[in-house]
Design a protein around this motif. Structure first.
Motif, PDB file in Angstrom:
ATOM      1  N   PRO A  99      65.846  66.735  21.590  1.00 38.23           N
ATOM      2  CA  PRO A  99      66.766  67.876  21.654  1.00 38.23           C
ATOM      3  C   PRO A  99      66.062  69.213  21.385  1.00 38.23           C
ATOM      4  O   PRO A  99      64.958  69.249  20.852  1.00 38.23           O
ATOM      5  CB  PRO A  99      67.770  67.566  20.552  1.00 38.23           C
ATOM      6  CG  PRO A  99      67.030  66.715  19.584  1.00 38.23           C
ATOM      7  CD  PRO A  99      66.060  65.917  20.393  1.00 38.23           C
ATOM      8  N   ILE A 100      66.733  70.292  21.769  1.00 36.58           N
ATOM      9  CA  ILE A 100      66.123  71.630  21.764  1.00 36.58           C
ATOM     10  C   ILE A 100      66.798  72.521  20.717  1.00 36.58           C
ATOM     11  O   ILE A 100      67.998  72.396  20.460  1.00 36.58           O
ATOM     12  CB  ILE A 100      66.271  72.247  23.174  1.00 36.58           C
ATOM     13  CG1 ILE A 100      65.548  71.379  24.198  1.00 36.58           C
ATOM     14  CG2 ILE A 100      65.747  73.672  23.215  1.00 36.58           C
ATOM     15  CD1 ILE A 100      65.736  71.850  25.629  1.00 36.58           C
ATOM     16  N   ILE A 101      66.029  73.432  20.157  1.00 38.12           N
ATOM     17  CA  ILE A 101      66.580  74.371  19.173  1.00 38.12           C
ATOM     18  C   ILE A 101      67.327  75.509  19.889  1.00 38.12           C
ATOM     19  O   ILE A 101      66.858  76.035  20.903  1.00 38.12           O
ATOM     20  CB  ILE A 101      65.448  74.952  18.296  1.00 38.12           C
ATOM     21  CG1 ILE A 101      64.831  73.831  17.441  1.00 38.12           C
ATOM     22  CG2 ILE A 101      65.974  76.100  17.412  1.00 38.12           C
ATOM     23  CD1 ILE A 101      63.586  74.248  16.675  1.00 38.12           C
ATOM     24  N   VAL A 102      68.490  75.867  19.342  1.00 38.16           N
ATOM     25  CA  VAL A 102      69.286  76.970  19.886  1.00 38.16           C
ATOM     26  C   VAL A 102      68.984  78.246  19.094  1.00 38.16           C
ATOM     27  O   VAL A 102      69.003  78.234  17.860  1.00 38.16           O
ATOM     28  CB  VAL A 102      70.793  76.635  19.806  1.00 38.16           C
ATOM     29  CG1 VAL A 102      71.633  77.833  20.213  1.00 38.16           C
ATOM     30  CG2 VAL A 102      71.109  75.431  20.690  1.00 38.16           C
ATOM     31  N   HIS A 103      68.690  79.328  19.823  1.00 39.53           N
ATOM     32  CA  HIS A 103      68.338  80.607  19.202  1.00 39.53           C
ATOM     33  C   HIS A 103      69.516  81.573  19.287  1.00 39.53           C
ATOM     34  O   HIS A 103      70.096  81.736  20.368  1.00 39.53           O
ATOM     35  CB  HIS A 103      67.101  81.193  19.881  1.00 39.53           C
ATOM     36  CG  HIS A 103      65.864  80.358  19.658  1.00 39.53           C
ATOM     37  ND1 HIS A 103      65.693  79.129  20.258  1.00 39.53           N
ATOM     38  CD2 HIS A 103      64.768  80.556  18.883  1.00 39.53           C
ATOM     39  CE1 HIS A 103      64.524  78.616  19.856  1.00 39.53           C
ATOM     40  NE2 HIS A 103      63.955  79.461  19.025  1.00 39.53           N
ATOM     41  N   VAL A 104      69.842  82.189  18.157  1.00 39.80           N
ATOM     42  CA  VAL A 104      70.976  83.114  18.104  1.00 39.80           C
ATOM     43  C   VAL A 104      70.512  84.463  17.577  1.00 39.80           C
ATOM     44  O   VAL A 104      69.426  84.582  17.000  1.00 39.80           O
ATOM     45  CB  VAL A 104      72.107  82.561  17.204  1.00 39.80           C
ATOM     46  CG1 VAL A 104      72.686  81.273  17.792  1.00 39.80           C
ATOM     47  CG2 VAL A 104      71.615  82.340  15.773  1.00 39.80           C
ATOM     48  N   ALA A 105      71.365  85.488  17.801  1.00 40.09           N
ATOM     49  CA  ALA A 105      71.014  86.840  17.377  1.00 40.09           C
ATOM     50  C   ALA A 105      71.854  87.313  16.189  1.00 40.09           C
ATOM     51  O   ALA A 105      71.668  88.431  15.703  1.00 40.09           O
ATOM     52  CB  ALA A 105      71.163  87.809  18.556  1.00 40.09           C
ATOM     53  N   SER A 106      72.798  86.479  15.733  1.00 40.07           N
ATOM     54  CA  SER A 106      73.615  86.870  14.577  1.00 40.07           C
ATOM     55  C   SER A 106      74.156  85.611  13.900  1.00 40.07           C
ATOM     56  O   SER A 106      74.185  84.533  14.512  1.00 40.07           O
ATOM     57  CB  SER A 106      74.795  87.733  15.028  1.00 40.07           C
ATOM     58  OG  SER A 106      75.684  86.944  15.813  1.00 40.07           O
ATOM     59  N   ILE A 107      74.600  85.779  12.671  1.00 44.86           N
ATOM     60  CA  ILE A 107      75.198  84.638  11.957  1.00 44.86           C
ATOM     61  C   ILE A 107      76.520  84.254  12.631  1.00 44.86           C
ATOM     62  O   ILE A 107      76.841  83.069  12.748  1.00 44.86           O
ATOM     63  CB  ILE A 107      75.355  84.955  10.455  1.00 44.86           C
ATOM     64  CG1 ILE A 107      73.958  85.009   9.804  1.00 44.86           C
ATOM     65  CG2 ILE A 107      76.231  83.907   9.754  1.00 44.86           C
ATOM     66  CD1 ILE A 107      73.927  85.331   8.330  1.00 44.86           C
ATOM     67  N   THR A 164      71.434  69.037  23.032  1.00 50.64           N
ATOM     68  CA  THR A 164      71.334  68.197  21.843  1.00 50.64           C
ATOM     69  C   THR A 164      71.174  66.731  22.224  1.00 50.64           C
ATOM     70  O   THR A 164      71.107  65.877  21.361  1.00 50.64           O
ATOM     71  CB  THR A 164      72.588  68.369  20.981  1.00 50.64           C
ATOM     72  OG1 THR A 164      73.722  67.952  21.751  1.00 50.64           O
ATOM     73  CG2 THR A 164      72.791  69.820  20.604  1.00 50.64           C
ATOM     74  N   LYS A 165      71.145  66.483  23.553  1.00 47.98           N
ATOM     75  CA  LYS A 165      70.942  65.137  24.056  1.00 47.98           C
ATOM     76  C   LYS A 165      71.941  64.161  23.439  1.00 47.98           C
ATOM     77  O   LYS A 165      71.580  63.122  22.887  1.00 47.98           O
ATOM     78  CB  LYS A 165      69.492  64.707  23.803  1.00 47.98           C
ATOM     79  CG  LYS A 165      68.544  65.436  24.726  1.00 47.98           C
ATOM     80  CD  LYS A 165      68.881  65.129  26.166  1.00 47.98           C
ATOM     81  CE  LYS A 165      68.283  66.078  27.165  1.00 47.98           C
ATOM     82  NZ  LYS A 165      68.795  65.814  28.523  1.00 47.98           N
ATOM     83  N   ASN A 166      73.192  64.590  23.477  1.00 44.84           N
ATOM     84  CA  ASN A 166      74.329  63.772  23.049  1.00 44.84           C
ATOM     85  C   ASN A 166      74.384  63.472  21.550  1.00 44.84           C
ATOM     86  O   ASN A 166      75.182  62.648  21.116  1.00 44.84           O
ATOM     87  CB  ASN A 166      74.406  62.469  23.854  1.00 44.84           C
ATOM     88  CG  ASN A 166      74.425  62.757  25.351  1.00 44.84           C
ATOM     89  OD1 ASN A 166      75.120  63.680  25.786  1.00 44.84           O
ATOM     90  ND2 ASN A 166      73.643  62.035  26.112  1.00 44.84           N
ATOM     91  N   LEU A 167      73.533  64.153  20.776  1.00 41.31           N
ATOM     92  CA  LEU A 167      73.695  64.052  19.319  1.00 41.31           C
ATOM     93  C   LEU A 167      74.938  64.864  18.946  1.00 41.31           C
ATOM     94  O   LEU A 167      75.325  65.781  19.674  1.00 41.31           O
ATOM     95  CB  LEU A 167      72.492  64.647  18.589  1.00 41.31           C
ATOM     96  CG  LEU A 167      71.147  63.947  18.764  1.00 41.31           C
ATOM     97  CD1 LEU A 167      70.047  64.751  18.084  1.00 41.31           C
ATOM     98  CD2 LEU A 167      71.224  62.548  18.165  1.00 41.31           C
ATOM     99  N   ASP A 168      75.548  64.558  17.808  1.00 43.30           N
ATOM    100  CA  ASP A 168      76.679  65.397  17.400  1.00 43.30           C
ATOM    101  C   ASP A 168      76.220  66.514  16.465  1.00 43.30           C
ATOM    102  O   ASP A 168      77.011  67.141  15.776  1.00 43.30           O
ATOM    103  CB  ASP A 168      77.810  64.552  16.786  1.00 43.30           C
ATOM    104  CG  ASP A 168      77.299  63.634  15.700  1.00 43.30           C
ATOM    105  OD1 ASP A 168      76.138  63.830  15.274  1.00 43.30           O
ATOM    106  OD2 ASP A 168      78.052  62.738  15.270  1.00 43.30           O
ATOM    107  N   THR A 169      74.895  66.747  16.450  1.00 42.34           N
ATOM    108  CA  THR A 169      74.342  67.837  15.645  1.00 42.34           C
ATOM    109  C   THR A 169      73.588  68.803  16.542  1.00 42.34           C
ATOM    110  O   THR A 169      73.207  68.463  17.661  1.00 42.34           O
ATOM    111  CB  THR A 169      73.368  67.282  14.600  1.00 42.34           C
ATOM    112  OG1 THR A 169      72.367  66.525  15.277  1.00 42.34           O
ATOM    113  CG2 THR A 169      74.078  66.410  13.578  1.00 42.34           C
TER     114      THR A 169
END
Ligand code: AMP
Ligand code: MG
Length: 342
Positions: free
Chosen positions: A71-79, A120-125
């Motif tokens: 799975p891949i990390i998601v990058h965000v610009a704010s909380i 997330t490749k079907n993970l629930d996280t």
């Protein structure tokens, strides 16, 4: 990828501190159109796509030949944007975000439906972080969506810390590379699981274990980051390997030069010593990776690429401490190693 499927890859320079909106908007438009592009972060270069668009995320896996179950990390610009990606953003996440974001710390939390299951490749996280780089932040803001991004290398190659590394691996496979110069941290983010209590360190990285322990003294550190039963799917892959044979000498930094040189000679061919002790004077060809663990961390991956480009037969890395930035460096070095000398 078939030869006729090759794209023309544009390489565009951007100011890493105050990127002009024109270049960022060009990149953001591609993200919104479901394309994959490379951009600098403070850790390594990322290969980004709209994290809410399954087709776009699939292109990341194709472009870098990433194993389908990683799975891949998601990058965000704010909380607030981070909160959209998860079912719950617990008080500890908020406390850590306030201390370390923007920065190289990634949390694993329960995933919301907003993030594509391709990420997330079907993970629930979902793994999530806010990068400390103006180009990355501005790109996420202008795209209006969270950006899923692994490192912008071909799977199995050392992570890219310069745009030229991205071009070496992905030229013809993606439409755009934003060149913001060398990345400062030089290794990937630290990943921690906040779905476990106490939290678990899944990958050492840009934020040191000691920095984390100041806030989470009880954090669990698995004894072996490459165990066969990984908690984090990424742990089971052999990462970051140079094509050239790499020998890691544990505590090589503090060993006599003669001993290191004789290990180099014993391996035959043309060795290159990846030196971490500025007082060492080798008879063999050597480069100084850095003087401090932070400097060594910043230069480690590009040193592996130098080893491959100059067609040496073997690289000998002088191992350093496992403390501070040394933990992430040694984690990457041992993953890349073909041989470890104790
Ligand atoms: P990379 O994309 O190469 O920076 O690797 C991302 C790392 O984060 C890998 O070690 C992944 O296995 C890990 N990761 C991403 N998403 C999750 C998740 N939902 N649960 C656990 N680990 C994750
Ligand atoms: Mg990677």
């Amino acid at each position: 990828m078939a030869e006729n499927a090759r794209l023309e890859t544009k390489l565009i320079s951007v100011d890493p501190l105050s990127p002009s909106l024109r270049e960022i908007q060009l990149a953001a438009k591609l993200i919104r159109q479901g394309e994959v592009i490379a951009f600098p972060t403070e850790t390594v270069y990322g290969l980004g796509a709209d994290a809410t668009n399954a087709l776009a995320v699939r292109k990341i896996f194709e472009a870098k030949n990433r194993p389908q179950d990683n799975p891949i990390i998601v990058h965000v610009a704010s909380i607030d944007q981070a909160k959209q990606c998860v079912v719950e953003f617990p008080p500890l996440a908020l406390q850590l975000a306030e201390r370390f974001w923007p920065g190289p710390l990634t949390f694993v939390l329960p995933r919301s439906e907003y993030v594509s299951s391709e990420v997330t490749k079907n993970l629930d996280t979902v793994a999530i972080r806010m990068p400390a780089h103006q180009v990355a932040l501005s790109l996420i803001e202008q795209s209006g969506v969270p950006i899923a991004a692994p490192s912008a290398n071909l799977s199995g190659k050392p992570s890219p810390t310069k745009a030229i590394h991205v071009m070496q691996d992905l030229n013809g496979r993606i439409p755009l590379v934003l060149d913001g110069g060398s990345t400062l941290v030089g290794v990937e983010s630290t990943v921690i699981s906040l779905i476990h209590d106490p939290p678990i360190l899944l990958r050492p990285g840009g934020i040191t274990l000691e920095e984390l322990q100041a806030i989470i003294p009880e954090i669990v550190v698995p004894p072996d980051f490459s165990s066969d039963q990984p908690i984090s799917p990424g742990m089971k892959y052999k990462h970051y390997s140079p094509e050239t044979k790499l020998v890691v000498i544990l505590d090589g930094k503090d060993r006599p030069v003669a001993q290191i040189d004789s290990i180099g000679r014993a391996n035959g061919g043309q060795p290159l010593i990846l030196c971490t002790n500025p007082r060492h004077r080798h008879d063999l060809m050597s480069i100084l990776v850095g003087k401090t663990p932070k400097e060594i961390q910043a230069n480690f991956f590009s040193s592996l690429r130098i080893l491959d480009e100059a067609s040496y037969d073997v690289g000998i890395f002088e191992g350093i401490t496992f403390e501070g930035a040394g933990l992430a460096v040694m984690n990457r070095a041992l993953k890349a190693a073909h041989d470890i000398i104790e």
